[in-house]
Design a protein around this motif. Structure first.
Motif, short mmCIF file in Angstrom:
data_model
loop_
_atom_site.label_atom_id
_atom_site.label_comp_id
_atom_site.label_asym_id
_atom_site.label_seq_id
_atom_site.Cartn_x
_atom_site.Cartn_y
_atom_site.Cartn_z
N MET A 1 5.72 -8.17 4.93
CA MET A 1 5.94 -6.92 4.56
C MET A 1 7.01 -6.44 5.45
SD MET A 1 3.40 -3.61 4.97
CE MET A 1 2.50 -4.35 5.78
N ASN A 2 8.01 -5.39 4.63
CA ASN A 2 9.37 -5.13 5.51
C ASN A 2 9.31 -3.64 5.02
OD1 ASN A 2 11.37 -4.98 6.64
ND2 ASN A 2 12.83 -5.95 5.20
N ILE A 3 8.47 -2.83 6.02
CA ILE A 3 8.54 -1.29 5.93
C ILE A 3 8.55 -0.68 7.36
CG2 ILE A 3 6.03 -1.13 5.70
CD1 ILE A 3 6.51 1.05 3.87
N LYS A 4 9.38 0.29 7.37
CA LYS A 4 9.38 0.91 8.55
C LYS A 4 9.42 2.25 8.46
CE LYS A 4 11.04 1.35 12.81
NZ LYS A 4 10.36 1.15 14.19
N PRO A 5 8.53 3.16 8.87
CA PRO A 5 8.23 4.51 9.07
C PRO A 5 9.14 5.09 9.58
CG PRO A 5 6.17 3.46 9.45
CD PRO A 5 7.27 2.44 9.49
N LYS A 13 -3.59 0.62 8.31
CA LYS A 13 -4.46 -0.13 7.25
C LYS A 13 -5.86 0.56 7.55
CE LYS A 13 -5.96 -4.57 6.14
NZ LYS A 13 -5.97 -6.08 6.55
N PRO A 14 -6.34 1.13 6.67
CA PRO A 14 -7.66 1.65 6.88
C PRO A 14 -8.68 0.80 6.97
CG PRO A 14 -6.78 2.55 4.78
CD PRO A 14 -5.67 1.70 5.23
N ALA A 15 -9.70 0.75 7.86
CA ALA A 15 -10.90 -0.13 8.02
C ALA A 15 -11.72 0.05 6.61
CB ALA A 15 -11.71 0.37 9.09
N ALA A 16 -12.42 -1.16 6.46
CA ALA A 16 -13.18 -1.40 5.00
C ALA A 16 -14.24 -0.37 5.41
CB ALA A 16 -13.70 -2.72 5.12
N ALA A 17 -14.66 0.38 3.98
CA ALA A 17 -15.85 0.87 3.92
C ALA A 17 -17.21 0.32 4.17
CB ALA A 17 -15.90 1.61 2.64
N LYS A 64 -10.03 13.50 7.80
CA LYS A 64 -10.70 12.64 6.56
C LYS A 64 -9.40 13.03 5.60
CE LYS A 64 -14.68 13.20 3.69
NZ LYS A 64 -16.03 13.92 3.74
N TYR A 65 -8.67 14.07 5.49
CA TYR A 65 -7.50 14.18 4.42
C TYR A 65 -6.24 13.94 4.94
CZ TYR A 65 -11.72 16.47 2.45
OH TYR A 65 -12.89 16.75 1.67
N SER A 66 -6.13 13.06 6.03
CA SER A 66 -4.70 13.03 6.42
C SER A 66 -4.31 11.80 5.85
CB SER A 66 -5.09 12.30 8.00
OG SER A 66 -5.31 13.23 8.78
N GLY A 67 -2.71 11.91 5.88
CA GLY A 67 -1.83 10.96 5.24
C GLY A 67 -1.84 10.75 3.70
N THR A 68 -0.95 9.84 3.40
CA THR A 68 -0.68 9.40 1.82
C THR A 68 -0.92 8.25 1.76
OG1 THR A 68 0.99 11.09 1.95
CG2 THR A 68 1.07 9.72 0.16
N GLU A 69 -1.78 7.90 0.33
CA GLU A 69 -2.17 6.57 0.08
C GLU A 69 -1.13 5.89 -0.70
OE1 GLU A 69 -5.80 6.87 -1.88
OE2 GLU A 69 -6.99 7.23 -0.38
N ILE A 70 -0.74 4.66 0.00
CA ILE A 70 0.26 3.73 -0.75
C ILE A 70 -0.19 2.47 -0.99
CG2 ILE A 70 2.30 4.97 0.03
CD1 ILE A 70 2.85 3.01 2.08
N GLU A 71 0.13 1.62 -2.05
CA GLU A 71 -0.05 0.19 -2.12
C GLU A 71 1.17 -0.65 -1.93
OE1 GLU A 71 -1.92 -2.59 -5.62
OE2 GLU A 71 -2.35 -0.42 -5.71
N LEU A 72 0.99 -1.53 -0.94
CA LEU A 72 2.04 -2.45 -0.79
C LEU A 72 1.45 -3.89 -0.88
CD1 LEU A 72 3.60 -0.97 2.35
CD2 LEU A 72 4.63 -1.09 0.14
N ASP A 73 2.22 -4.62 -1.72
CA ASP A 73 1.71 -6.24 -1.74
C ASP A 73 0.18 -6.22 -2.14
OD1 ASP A 73 4.44 -7.17 -1.01
OD2 ASP A 73 4.03 -7.06 1.23
N GLY A 74 -0.31 -5.51 -2.88
CA GLY A 74 -1.79 -5.41 -3.45
C GLY A 74 -2.68 -4.96 -2.32
N MET A 75 -2.10 -4.43 -1.16
CA MET A 75 -3.19 -3.88 -0.25
C MET A 75 -3.00 -2.37 -0.08
SD MET A 75 -4.50 -6.46 1.36
CE MET A 75 -4.92 -5.91 3.18
N GLN A 76 -4.10 -1.61 0.23
CA GLN A 76 -3.96 -0.11 0.51
C GLN A 76 -3.65 0.24 1.76
OE1 GLN A 76 -4.19 2.30 -1.88
NE2 GLN A 76 -4.60 0.76 -3.49
#
Length: 89
Positions: A1-5, A13-17, A64-76
């Protein structure tokens, strides 16, 4: 993955529910709560007003409502400001 905030943003990367309760009851998908912790994958350089405290690999708690959800390479992932992070675990 090549992304730089940019600036004071971090990629998380959120933890699994949770799949089961402590008592062993299986939680259906419709009742699962969004996890409130995750791992920092990438960080920006900070801004002139705020130095970056977080670093790659930190485990964090966020609102709880922080951030913006994005999908990269099939991962959330979530992308959020450093100020949305509540604590480093």
């Amino acid at each position: 993955m090549n992304i730089k905030p940019l600036a004071d943003r971090v990629l998380v990367k959120p933890a699994a529910a949770e799949e089961k309760t402590v008592g062993g009851i299986i939680i259906p998908d419709s009742a699962k709560e969004k996890p409130l912790k995750g791992e920092v994958i990438a960080v920006g350089n900070g801004s002139k007003d705020e130095q970056m405290v977080l670093k790659k690999g930190d485990e964090i708690l966020y609102g709880k409502y922080s951030g913006t959800e994005i999908e990269l390479d099939g991962m959330q992932y979530l992308i959020m400001r450093q100020s949305d992070v509540l604590a480093i675990i």
